[in-house]
Design a protein around this motif. Sequence first.
Motif, PDB file in Angstrom:
ATOM      1  N   GLY A  22       0.810  -1.221   0.000  1.00  0.00           N
ATOM      2  CA  GLY A  22       0.000   0.000   0.000  1.00  0.00           C
ATOM      3  C   GLY A  22       0.829   1.249   0.000  1.00  0.00           C
ATOM      4  N   ALA A  23       1.905   1.299  -0.781  1.00  0.00           N
ATOM      5  CA  ALA A  23       2.807   2.454  -0.804  1.00  0.00           C
ATOM      6  C   ALA A  23       2.090   3.674  -1.351  1.00  0.00           C
ATOM      7  CB  ALA A  23       4.026   2.135  -1.669  1.00  0.00           C
ATOM      8  N   ALA A  24       2.594   4.863  -0.958  1.00  0.00           N
ATOM      9  CA  ALA A  24       2.030   6.116  -1.467  1.00  0.00           C
ATOM     10  C   ALA A  24       2.200   6.175  -2.973  1.00  0.00           C
ATOM     11  CB  ALA A  24       2.739   7.297  -0.793  1.00  0.00           C
ATOM     12  N   PRO A  25       1.294   6.896  -3.687  1.00  0.00           N
ATOM     13  CA  PRO A  25       1.301   6.890  -5.152  1.00  0.00           C
ATOM     14  C   PRO A  25       2.357   7.789  -5.754  1.00  0.00           C
ATOM     15  CG  PRO A  25      -0.465   8.259  -4.355  1.00  0.00           C
ATOM     16  CD  PRO A  25       0.162   7.646  -3.144  1.00  0.00           C
ATOM     17  N   ALA A  26       3.621   7.686  -5.310  1.00  0.00           N
ATOM     18  CA  ALA A  26       4.719   8.398  -5.943  1.00  0.00           C
ATOM     19  C   ALA A  26       5.548   7.381  -6.700  1.00  0.00           C
ATOM     20  CB  ALA A  26       5.575   9.093  -4.891  1.00  0.00           C
ATOM     21  N   ASP A  68       5.167  11.792  -0.759  1.00  0.00           N
ATOM     22  CA  ASP A  68       6.202  12.338   0.126  1.00  0.00           C
ATOM     23  C   ASP A  68       7.587  11.959  -0.406  1.00  0.00           C
ATOM     24  OD1 ASP A  68       4.296  13.383   1.739  1.00  0.00           O
ATOM     25  OD2 ASP A  68       4.405  11.822   3.283  1.00  0.00           O
ATOM     26  N   VAL A  69       8.464  12.961  -0.483  1.00  0.00           N
ATOM     27  CA  VAL A  69       9.843  12.746  -0.914  1.00  0.00           C
ATOM     28  C   VAL A  69      10.743  13.206   0.221  1.00  0.00           C
ATOM     29  CG1 VAL A  69      11.620  13.279  -2.605  1.00  0.00           C
ATOM     30  CG2 VAL A  69       9.239  13.060  -3.340  1.00  0.00           C
ATOM     31  N   ALA A  79      16.033  12.964   8.882  1.00  0.00           N
ATOM     32  CA  ALA A  79      15.557  12.946   7.489  1.00  0.00           C
ATOM     33  C   ALA A  79      14.841  14.258   7.170  1.00  0.00           C
ATOM     34  CB  ALA A  79      14.632  11.758   7.270  1.00  0.00           C
ATOM     35  N   VAL A  80      15.011  14.730   5.944  1.00  0.00           N
ATOM     36  CA  VAL A  80      14.464  16.008   5.515  1.00  0.00           C
ATOM     37  C   VAL A  80      13.371  15.758   4.486  1.00  0.00           C
ATOM     38  CG1 VAL A  80      14.969  18.229   4.441  1.00  0.00           C
ATOM     39  CG2 VAL A  80      16.677  17.121   5.913  1.00  0.00           C
ATOM     40  N   ARG A  81      12.194  16.295   4.748  1.00  0.00           N
ATOM     41  CA  ARG A  81      11.095  16.185   3.783  1.00  0.00           C
ATOM     42  C   ARG A  81      11.187  17.334   2.793  1.00  0.00           C
ATOM     43  NH1 ARG A  81       4.545  16.099   5.107  1.00  0.00           N
ATOM     44  NH2 ARG A  81       3.853  15.913   2.934  1.00  0.00           N
ATOM     45  N   GLY A 112       8.399   6.070   0.787  1.00  0.00           N
ATOM     46  CA  GLY A 112       9.066   5.070   1.604  1.00  0.00           C
ATOM     47  C   GLY A 112      10.036   4.198   0.849  1.00  0.00           C
ATOM     48  N   ARG A 113      10.103   4.323  -0.464  1.00  0.00           N
ATOM     49  CA  ARG A 113      10.992   3.494  -1.287  1.00  0.00           C
ATOM     50  C   ARG A 113      12.205   4.303  -1.747  1.00  0.00           C
ATOM     51  NH1 ARG A 113       8.971  -1.542  -0.269  1.00  0.00           N
ATOM     52  NH2 ARG A 113       6.678  -1.498  -0.390  1.00  0.00           N
ATOM     53  N   VAL A 114      13.362   3.698  -1.786  1.00  0.00           N
ATOM     54  CA  VAL A 114      14.580   4.357  -2.260  1.00  0.00           C
ATOM     55  C   VAL A 114      14.481   4.534  -3.774  1.00  0.00           C
ATOM     56  CG1 VAL A 114      17.074   4.175  -2.492  1.00  0.00           C
ATOM     57  CG2 VAL A 114      15.961   3.402  -0.378  1.00  0.00           C
ATOM     58  N   VAL A 115      14.612   5.766  -4.236  1.00  0.00           N
ATOM     59  CA  VAL A 115      14.519   6.053  -5.677  1.00  0.00           C
ATOM     60  C   VAL A 115      15.818   6.627  -6.242  1.00  0.00           C
ATOM     61  CG1 VAL A 115      12.015   6.353  -5.643  1.00  0.00           C
ATOM     62  CG2 VAL A 115      13.499   8.331  -5.232  1.00  0.00           C
TER      63      VAL A 115
END
Length: 423
Positions: A22-26, A68-69, A79-81, A112-115
């Motif tokens: 259910g990850a955010a839609p980014a 969220d990035v 961590a910095v948003r 939440g995923r490393v991009v």
Amino acid sequence: MNRTRTAVAAVLVTGALWCAGGAAPAFAGDSSRVGDGGPVHVLLNSAFDNRPGELVDIEVQGVREGGDVTVSSPVFPHAVRLAPRAHAHHGRPAIAMTTRPGTYPLTVRAGGRVVAKDRVEVKQSRRPSFTAATPGDVLRQGERLWMAYDDLYPGETGQSFTVRSPAFRKEVRLAHDPASTDWNNPRLFSGAAELPQGVRDGTYKVTLYGPGGRVVDEKPLTVRAARPGDRDYVGRARGPAFFGTSATSGPEDARARGHRVPAGGTVNVLWRDRSPDPGEEERLTATSPAFERPVRLRRDDSKAGDGDDPRYFAPARIRQGLAPGTYAVTVASHHGRVTKVAHLEVTAATATPGASGASGTSGSSGSSRTSEASGTSGAGGSSGMTVAYVAGGTTGGVLAAAGLGTLLRRRAARRGPGGPPSP
């Protein structure tokens, strides 16, 4: 030192990543379809040569808006948003003051995923430093002195600093400007002082004061007026010259002789100087008996002036009703050591549409005009015409013509329709 580097994502996001948990839609990529997995770009301004406490400008491109990035690294306390903006996400976190010199990883996460991944280099802190003038430099009266205090160092405090010197009119406040060229240094304080024109030659102390009035540092400042033999003693001035005010006329069209302008019109006055005196931007003036008032010439800072000697110009209004002729225009510079004169030709005022008279002529004597007044035809078909000769456009001739016209009208009234003239 500010540098920008682009890092192509080391990790590509696939459709399976976004379907799990259910990850955010980014997602990473240029496509608007979830799961395309294109590259994410990380732009780091000041990625190299950072000191502890400096800001790192981070922009992440390629992540769809709405998710969220965040960016994390050992150089940041947490961590910095990043904030979303047009087609990107952005932030300016500060490196922790306790960070030791070295190279550190930087990780970008979306939903939440490393991009993407990159690195940040940190160098040694340096002691606070105050700059007022380059050692060995000599400043001229009227010159502007820029000063800066850099105290990006662990344990330093204070929100503003002041500088005093016998060479200044008053003390100068040094303040932090986030929009300055060293925007990544949050503890750089700067300000400027203009040396008075009347300050004597000599070497002066420039003293920096911190919170509570304590002396932080001192620097020497040498002031000396230009002397014969110095390249800026008289500069290399050219002018004055003149050009029009239309959109098709510019400084490149200026000429010192032969420019004509009507009384009541406007002309641009141009001055060039390869080595102008400091502060002449505020006092260079063109004067002429043809002008309504002296004209303050302004420095041309536009791109059109690139590659040319420093040039100054401004529009001058010619006096209304000024007699045609040649008038001197004078510009003095370098504290009066250089005075140059050019001549401007003033013509008669331009005729106004629909107006009568001799407007636009030279006004020389001996000219003549013929004025014709024709009477109206009566029932009997009789008519009258008078030709008045006005010599030289004099007031007497005009009044004579007006008197004749009045006399004719009176006679026609006494005569009546079709009747004989009254005696």
